[in-house]
Design a protein around this motif. Structure first.
Motif, PDB file in Angstrom:
ATOM      1  N   GLU A  55     -75.770  21.761 -43.494  1.00 54.25           N
ATOM      2  CA  GLU A  55     -77.218  21.872 -43.537  1.00 54.25           C
ATOM      3  C   GLU A  55     -77.767  20.825 -44.502  1.00 54.25           C
ATOM      4  N   LEU A  57     -79.558  19.631 -47.387  1.00 53.62           N
ATOM      5  CA  LEU A  57     -80.028  20.164 -48.648  1.00 53.62           C
ATOM      6  C   LEU A  57     -81.239  19.386 -49.152  1.00 53.62           C
ATOM      7  N   PRO A 124     -83.421  26.794 -51.021  1.00 52.43           N
ATOM      8  CA  PRO A 124     -81.958  26.783 -51.184  1.00 52.43           C
ATOM      9  C   PRO A 124     -81.335  28.100 -50.721  1.00 52.43           C
ATOM     10  N   LYS A 125     -80.123  28.012 -50.248  1.00 55.05           N
ATOM     11  CA  LYS A 125     -79.434  29.184 -49.712  1.00 55.05           C
ATOM     12  C   LYS A 125     -79.357  30.316 -50.719  1.00 55.05           C
ATOM     13  N   GLU A 126     -79.106  29.978 -51.976  1.00 51.24           N
ATOM     14  CA  GLU A 126     -78.944  31.005 -53.004  1.00 51.24           C
ATOM     15  C   GLU A 126     -80.259  31.660 -53.411  1.00 51.24           C
ATOM     16  N   ARG A 128     -82.777  32.373 -50.956  1.00 50.74           N
ATOM     17  CA  ARG A 128     -83.443  32.927 -49.772  1.00 50.74           C
ATOM     18  C   ARG A 128     -83.686  34.428 -49.866  1.00 50.74           C
ATOM     19  N   HIS A 129     -82.927  35.105 -50.705  1.00 50.55           N
ATOM     20  CA  HIS A 129     -83.118  36.546 -50.850  1.00 50.55           C
ATOM     21  C   HIS A 129     -84.483  36.877 -51.432  1.00 50.55           C
ATOM     22  N   ILE A 137     -85.997  35.408 -43.856  1.00 46.24           N
ATOM     23  CA  ILE A 137     -84.679  34.902 -44.246  1.00 46.24           C
ATOM     24  C   ILE A 137     -83.982  34.271 -43.039  1.00 46.24           C
ATOM     25  N   LYS A 138     -84.104  34.913 -41.869  1.00 43.08           N
ATOM     26  CA  LYS A 138     -83.497  34.377 -40.649  1.00 43.08           C
ATOM     27  C   LYS A 138     -84.159  33.054 -40.255  1.00 43.08           C
ATOM     28  N   GLU A 141     -82.877  30.308 -42.505  1.00 48.05           N
ATOM     29  CA  GLU A 141     -81.535  29.894 -42.092  1.00 48.05           C
ATOM     30  C   GLU A 141     -81.583  29.030 -40.835  1.00 48.05           C
ATOM     31  N   ALA A 144     -83.283  25.429 -41.908  1.00 42.36           N
ATOM     32  CA  ALA A 144     -82.591  24.608 -42.913  1.00 42.36           C
ATOM     33  C   ALA A 144     -81.851  23.416 -42.309  1.00 42.36           C
TER      34      ALA A 144
END
Length: 329
Positions: A55, A57, A124-126, A128-129, A137-138, A141, A144
């Motif tokens: 992905e 970044l 960033p992936k970390e 997304r929460h 969130i989906k 993903e 990205a």
């Protein structure tokens, strides 16, 4: 005389002046230009990195969110200026390709939508929460891996937004100060410069700060040149256009504030340029990713000067243009 009456609707008894746009429009033009510049600049930052195998970044993460908030706030001032915000609904019932107002009515929501996609793509992936909602969130993903494509889209949307307001003002044939082909270019360049300045302020990575300091140097130079061309073009035109720039070069009590505004612009922007050139000279032997506190302060201070100059420029042009009075001829 009759042409002026038919175009502007002015008359010497009931409506002798054209002062209908106030500080709310100035704030919208400033925030809209700032948002446009930030979209273009963060797109540049994210497109200059190499493609990632899984992905893509992002290096510029917070800027799209700030650009979205900035434009959303600016749009509120437009609705406040309308008096009846619900009237805006009528603008979405049709699209008129030859109407600049129609382009703006549809264009700003389009920019906000593209900007929202950009925000999701760069998270960033970390982190997304933090979106909380599962469907967001989906979407993050999903978008990205397409971050570079979305960045290109937002680059184009930023250029559109940055130049649109200048085109809108320049279409007013009854207002000589605005009816200038240089104005859209001036608004675009100043928007890009303010966007680069804001990126310098909010950036955490030293290499990003340094990159946009260098970019803003060229943009400030371009803006100063275009400002001079803007006034020179009006000065060498016909009498109404030459008269339109008089407030900027008058020391009378009525127009003194516009002379002060012009002086401020030509003090703030060159000062910002001087500071930025000083920072660039310190790193001419190579950038090692380390800033002193004094260097960070100077870079941020120069960026603030650019933002102040951009705001003053828009305010001066909006208000001075509306000094147009009914022609005595």
């Amino acid at each position: 005389m009759m042409i002026e009456l038919s175009i502007t609707g002015t008359n010497a008894i009931t409506f002798p002046h054209l002062e209908v746009w106030d500080w709310r429009i100035v704030i919208y033009l400033f925030l809209g230009g700032l948002s446009a510049g930030m979209l273009v600049m963060c797109s540049i930052a994210n497109l200059r990195i190499p493609k990632q195998p899984v992905e893509e970044l992002a290096q510029c993460v917070r800027a799209p969110l700030i650009a979205f908030i900035t434009l959303a706030i600016g749009a509120q001032f437009i609705m406040i200026d309308l008096g009846k915000p619900q009237s805006l609904i009528w603008g979405f019932l049709t699209f008129q390709p030859l109407s600049l107002m129609s382009w703006g009515t549809w264009g700003v929501p389009a920019v906000l939508l593209g900007n929202a996609l950009y925000i999701l793509a760069v998270i960033p992936k970390e982190q997304r929460h933090r979106l909380k909602l599962p469907f967001l969130i989906k979407l993050a993903e999903k978008f990205a891996p397409k971050m570079r494509t979305i960045a290109k889209l937002n680059f184009a949307l930023g250029i559109f937004l940055g130049i649109y307001t200048g085109v809108l003002l320049s279409s007013f044939a009854a207002i000589p100060l605005w009816n200038n082909a240089t104005l859209p270019i001036l608004f675009l360049v100043s928007a890009l410069s303010s966007g680069a300045a804001m990126i310098v302020i909010i950036a955490k990575k030293p290499e990003i700060k340094f990159l946009f300091t260098k970019i803003d140097i060229w943009l400030i130079v371009a803006e100063l040149v275009v400002i001079l061309l803007f006034f020179y073009g009006l000065y060498t035109s016909t009498a109404p256009y030459k008269k339109a720039i008089e407030p900027f070069f008058s020391l009378t009590s009525e127009h003194f504030i516009f002379s002060i505004a012009l002086i401020a612009i030509f003090l703030l922007l060159p000062l910002a340029l001087r500071i930025k050139l000083g920072e660039l000279k310190e790193f001419e032997d190579g950038f090692h990713g380390e800033f002193t506190k004094a260097q960070i302060f100077r870079m941020n201070f120069a960026a603030v000067l650019v933002l102040a100059g951009t705001l003053i420029l828009r305010a001066a042009i909006v208000y001075a243009g509306q000094l147009t009075k009914l022609s005595p001829y």
